[in-house]
Design a protein around this motif. Structure first.
Motif: not given
Length: 314
Positions: A99-106
């Motif tokens: 979920d790296l993309a989710g962490i960054l877009t947070y």
């Protein structure tokens, strides 16, 4: 004397011209226009190498080079180091996170939000989850009670960047789930609190992903001190149910208040209509109970937990 008369008008003219130039510089000089997009700024900085690697790994380069505009809350390398150490992770572990993309877009907002427009409260991110902005007593801005904004308004062609000193993560567990999980750790905590909530049928009140609560959670040692002070109470089962319910509801505030939101001299209403909690940050107490400075701002899907070292008696 003759030379003085000639020199004075010349000096006056020079002075007037200089004042005109100063006025033009103050009022008419155009504001510098950003020449780099958000990715250019991240790549060009020595402070964002981990963020750069994460953006590349998560395939977000083209997104953050798009028109936007975006507002990025960017953790520095030191912020990533602190976060990884606190969570016993390596940079490789983080980059391999599904979920790296989710962490960054947070860390990203849609639109351009300059520092002066950042206000305390809930903010919806590009991730779809919300983070929560607090302003501490010194005027500093914090997110989720964990990350401080250290630099603001780094302008880009497609938005702007605010710099963070920590990585923020959307919460994944409710207050009840966090408390129950603590009871099952190698060194258990909150066993008395969870048992008391269950007996008083209040577990549901602090469960779920919806809601805004602040729970001041007494440790097991705090409950033991309460039992020691009353010889007829050996554990929460010995406390009359009506009294137990009144005590527990006096520990729950129906609002999401991080430590940075608290102010000395204020009163916090609780789920116990007859109990309000007085805040004294000089003494580090709420409702007379001392706050555990190492266990504040435990973020949950439905609020926040602050650990306290005494049981509050309304």
């Amino acid at each position: 004397m003759k030379n003085s008369k000639v020199r004075f008008p010349i000096l006056l003219a020079i002075f007037s011209s200089w004042m005109f130039l100063v006025a033009c510089n103050d009022d008419d000089e155009p504001t510098p226009v950003a020449q780099e997009d958000i990715v250019d700024i991240v790549v060009g900085s020595d402070n964002f190498t981990t963020l750069e690697a994460a953006v590349i790994q998560a395939d977000l380069v083209s997104t953050l080079q798009g028109d936007g505009p975006f507002t990025v809350f960017a953790p520095t390398d030191d912020a990533f180091t602190a976060f990884l150490e606190d969570n016993d992770m390596s940079a490789s572990d983080l980059l391999a996170n599904d979920d790296l993309a989710g962490i960054l877009t947070y860390h990203v907002l849609s639109g351009e939000v300059v520092a002066s427009a950042v206000m305390p409260g809930e903010v919806t991110t590009v991730n779809g989850a919300s983070f929560y902005v607090s302003e501490d007593a010194n005027g500093a801005i914090w997110i989720n009670g964990a990350a401080k904004v250290t630099t603001t308004d780094i302008m880009a062609t497609n938005g702007l960047i605010h710099v963070l000193d920590y990585v923020i993560m959307p919460p994944s567990s409710s207050i009840a789930e966090i408390a129950v999980a603590k009871t099952m750790e190698e060194m258990p905590e909150f066993t008395q609190l969870v048992g008391a909530l269950s007996r008083a049928n209040l577990v549901e009140a602090v469960s779920g992903d919806e809601g805004d609560l602040t729970v001041f959670a007494p440790t097991d040692a705090a409950f033991q001190a309460l039992y020691d002070s009353n010889p007829s109470w050996n554990d929460f089962n010995d406390i009359p149910l009506e009294t137990l319910t009144a005590v527990l509801t006096a520990h729950v505030v129906p609002a999401r208040a991080f430590a940075q939101d608290l102010r000395t001299g204020t009163s916090l209403a609780t789920l116990n209509a007859d109990a309000v909690l007085q805040v004294d940050l000089d003494a580090m107490t709420v409702g007379g109970a001392s706050l555990n400075a190492d266990m504040l701002n435990i973020h949950a899907t439905n609020g926040v937990i602050h650990v306290i070292n005494e049981v509050i008696l309304p």
